[in-house]
Design an enzyme around this catalytic site. Structure first.
Site, PDB file in Angstrom:
ATOM      1  N   GLU A 164       0.795  -1.240   0.000  1.00 13.01           N
ATOM      2  CA  GLU A 164       0.000   0.000   0.000  1.00 13.01           C
ATOM      3  C   GLU A 164       0.823   1.284   0.000  1.00 13.01           C
ATOM      4  O   GLU A 164       0.616   2.166   0.827  1.00 13.01           O
ATOM      5  CB  GLU A 164      -0.963  -0.015   1.196  1.00 13.01           C
ATOM      6  CG  GLU A 164      -1.871  -1.235   1.197  1.00 13.01           C
ATOM      7  CD  GLU A 164      -2.811  -1.294   2.404  1.00 13.01           C
ATOM      8  OE1 GLU A 164      -2.694  -0.445   3.304  1.00 13.01           O
ATOM      9  OE2 GLU A 164      -3.664  -2.198   2.423  1.00 13.01           O
ATOM     10  N   GLU A 269      -5.993 -10.928  -1.475  1.00 15.13           N
ATOM     11  CA  GLU A 269      -6.783 -10.796  -0.237  1.00 15.13           C
ATOM     12  C   GLU A 269      -8.271 -10.733  -0.586  1.00 15.13           C
ATOM     13  O   GLU A 269      -8.990  -9.835  -0.165  1.00 15.13           O
ATOM     14  CB  GLU A 269      -6.373  -9.526   0.530  1.00 15.13           C
ATOM     15  CG  GLU A 269      -4.898  -9.472   0.859  1.00 15.13           C
ATOM     16  CD  GLU A 269      -4.483  -8.249   1.668  1.00 15.13           C
ATOM     17  OE1 GLU A 269      -5.351  -7.578   2.261  1.00 15.13           O
ATOM     18  OE2 GLU A 269      -3.274  -7.965   1.713  1.00 15.13           O
TER      19      GLU A 269
HETATM   20  C1  XIL Z   1      -6.211  -6.805   8.323  1.00 20.63           C
HETATM   21  C2  XIL Z   1      -6.486  -8.030   9.182  1.00 20.63           C
HETATM   22  O1  XIL Z   1      -7.372  -8.872   8.485  1.00 20.63           O
HETATM   23  C3  XIL Z   1      -7.091  -7.624  10.510  1.00 20.63           C
HETATM   24  O2  XIL Z   1      -7.196  -8.752  11.369  1.00 20.63           O
HETATM   25  C4  XIL Z   1      -6.229  -6.544  11.163  1.00 20.63           C
HETATM   26  O3  XIL Z   1      -6.857  -6.097  12.334  1.00 20.63           O
HETATM   27  C5  XIL Z   1      -5.998  -5.387  10.228  1.00 20.63           C
HETATM   28  O4  XIL Z   1      -5.429  -5.863   9.015  1.00 20.63           O
HETATM   29  N1  XIL Z   1      -4.949  -4.949   3.743  1.00 20.63           N
HETATM   30  C6  XIL Z   1      -3.929  -5.774   4.160  1.00 20.63           C
HETATM   31  C7  XIL Z   1      -4.145  -6.681   5.299  1.00 20.63           C
HETATM   32  O5  XIL Z   1      -2.877  -5.819   3.498  1.00 20.63           O
HETATM   33  O6  XIL Z   1      -2.972  -6.905   6.049  1.00 20.63           O
HETATM   34  C8  XIL Z   1      -5.250  -6.193   6.203  1.00 20.63           C
HETATM   35  O7  XIL Z   1      -5.500  -7.209   7.177  1.00 20.63           O
HETATM   36  C9  XIL Z   1      -6.496  -5.859   5.414  1.00 20.63           C
HETATM   37  C10 XIL Z   1      -6.207  -4.786   4.392  1.00 20.63           C
END
Ligand code: XIL
Length: 375
Positions: A164, A269
Site C-alpha cells: 500500500e 486478499e
Molecule cells: C487486516 C487483518 O485482516 C485484521 O485482522 C487486522 O486487524 C488489520 O489488518 N490490507 C492488508 C491486510 O494488506 O494486512 C489487512 O488485514 C487488510 C487490508
C-alpha cells in the site's frame, strides 16, 4: 448360482464402485476440492488467523487442508507483531505458521515487510519520540527485513515486500517511510529482501487496483524498479471488493496491464462484502472507521436468499475472469477461511455481520464452492 446370474452381480458391483465418487459429488457437491478443481490453473490460498495458527480452530484447519494449497498469515508477520520492540522478536506464531505450511505442502507467502499500518512507533522515532533520520530508518528497515526474511530463508516462498505505497489518486502515500526517506524506501525494501533471500519471490501489494489512476501509478513504479535492475516478481491485487464495486472491466484491465510488465499477477486478499459501505470506503484503507448504525448491518439475523445468490454470482464472475487470465495469474488467495472470523465484520464499521468468504460460519462450503468444483 448359475454363471449368468453370477456375472450380472459382478457387473452390478463394478458399476456401483465405479460410480461412487461421481454419485457422491452429485449429491453433496463437495467430494472434490477447490484446489483439485483449480489444479494447473493457479494456487488457491487463504489467510490464517491466530486461532488457526495456534492449532485451536481445528475445524477450519480441516477446510484449509482440504481446499487450499497456499497460505498467508493474516497478522503475525506484520512488523508491530513480529518486532514489537527494537531487536525483540516475537517469532513464535510465524514459526508455527511456516511449520504448518511446510507440513501440509502449502505455498507460503509472507505478509508483509514494509507497511505503514500495524507498524510499531519505535520504528520511526528516537528515545525522545522525535522522528529518526533517513539513515537510522534505513538501518532499521534493513535489520527488520534481514531478520524476518533471513529467518525463513528457503522456507517462505514469497514476500509482500511493500504494501500500500500508492494512494487512490496515484500519488505516493505520505507514510513515515516516505516522509523520512522519500520514495527510495520502496527500492531499498526490495533490495534488502533480495539480499536476505535471493530465491524468494518479491511482490508489491495494494488495494483498489482496478482504479485507473492507481493502476497507472503502480505500473509506473514497477517499471522504474525494473529499469534499475531491482528484482520484483509480482504484483498483488488485494481484492477487498463488494457486490457492486469495482467494475470487472476495470479489474481486468489491471490484470492485463500488470501482466504486460512481465511479472506475476496475484489476487491476494479476496473477500466480497455483502454489506452497505459507508461513503468513501471502496478500497481497504484500514484506518477508515465509521460509527455502527443498524441500517449498515442489515443481515445480522441471517442472509436473505437473494443476497446469497448475488454473492455466489459475484464470486463466479470474478473466478471466471481469473480463469480467463489463468496464464497471467499465479495465485488467488481469500482473506480468511470462513465468514465468522473475517476482518470485514469489523471494517470499516465494528461489530457487523458480514458474509464475505467462501465458507460459512460453520465451515460449510457455499454454493460458489460447489459451482467452482463442478466446473
Ligand atoms: C487486516 C487483518 O485482516 C485484521 O485482522 C487486522 O486487524 C488489520 O489488518 N490490507 C492488508 C491486510 O494488506 O494486512 C489487512 O488485514 C487488510 C487490508
Amino acid at each position: 448360482m448359475d454363471q449368468r446370474k453370477h456375472r450380472s452381480i459382478l457387473i452390478a458391483l463394478i458399476l456401483l464402485v465405479a460410480c461412487k465418487p461421481a454419485c457422491f459429488s452429485q449429491e453433496r457437491g463437495t467430494s472434490a476440492s477447490l484446489k483439485e478443481a483449480l489444479e494447473g490453473k493457479f494456487y488457491i490460498g487463504t489467510a490464517l488467523n491466530q486461532f488457526q495458527i495456534s492449532g485451536r480452530d481445528t475445524a477450519s484447519l480441516a477446510v484449509v487442508k482440504k481446499h487450499f494449497n497456499a497460505i498467508v498469515a493474516e497478522n503475525c508477520m506484520k512488523s508491530r507483531i513480529i518486532q514489537p520492540r527494537e531487536g525483540e522478536f516475537n517469532f513464535l506464531p510465524a514459526d508455527r505458521f511456516v511449520a504448518w505450511g511446510e507440513e501440509h505442502g502449502m505455498f507460503i507467502n509472507g505478509h508483509t515487510l514494509i507497511w505503514h499500518s500495524q507498524a510499531p512507533n519505535w520504528f520511526f522515532t528516537d528515545r525522545s519520540g522525535n522522528p529518526v533520520s533517513a539513515e537510522v530508518l534505513i538501518r532499521r528497515m534493513k535489520n527488520h527485513i534481514f531478520s524476518v526474511v533471513g529467518r525463513y530463508k528457503g522456507r517462505v516462498h514469497s514476500w509482500d515486500v511493500v504494501n500500500e505505497a500508492i494512494l487512490d489518486d496515484g500519488s505516493y502515500r505520505k507514510n513515515k517511510f516516505y516522509e523520512i526517506i522519500g520514495e527510495e524506501y520502496i527500492a531499498l525494501a526490495f533490495e534488502f529482501a533480495r539480499q536476505a533471500d535471493p530465491e524468494a519471490e518479491l511482490y508489491y501489494n495494494d488495494y483498489s487496483m482496478a482504479n485507473p489512476a492507481k493502476r497507472a501509478a503502480v505500473a509506473a513504479l514497477v517499471t522504474k524498479l525494473q529499469r534499475r535492475g531491482i528484482k520484483i516478481d509480482g504484483i498483488g491485487m488485494q481484492g477487498h471488493v463488494g457486490l457492486k464495486y469495482p467494475s470487472l472491466d476495470e479489474f481486468e484491465k489491471s490484470i492485463i496491464a500488470f501482466a504486460e510488465l512481465g511479472v506475476k499477477v496475484m489476487i491476494t486478499e479476496l473477500d466480497i462484502t455483502v454489506l452497505p459501505q459507508p461513503r468513501g470506503t471502496g478500497g481497504a484503507d484500514i484506518s477508515s472507521n465509521f460509527k455502527y448504525r443498524q441500517e449498515l448491518d442489515p443481515y445480522a439475523a441471517g442472509l436473505p436468499d437473494s443476497i446469497a445468490r448475488a454473492s455466489t454470482e459475484r464470486y463466479l464472475s470474478f473466478f471466471n475472469l481469473f480463469l480467463k487470465h489463468q496464464d497471467k495469474i499465479s495465485r488467488v488467495t481469500l482473506w480468511g477461511v470462513n465468514d465468522g472470523y473475517s476482518w470485514r465484520n469489523n471494517w470499516p464499521v465494528r461489530g457487523r455481520t458480514d458474509y464475505p468468504l467462501l465458507f460459512d460460519r460453520n465451515n460449510r462450503p457455499k454454493a460458489a464452492v460447489d459451482s467452482l468444483i463442478a466446473k
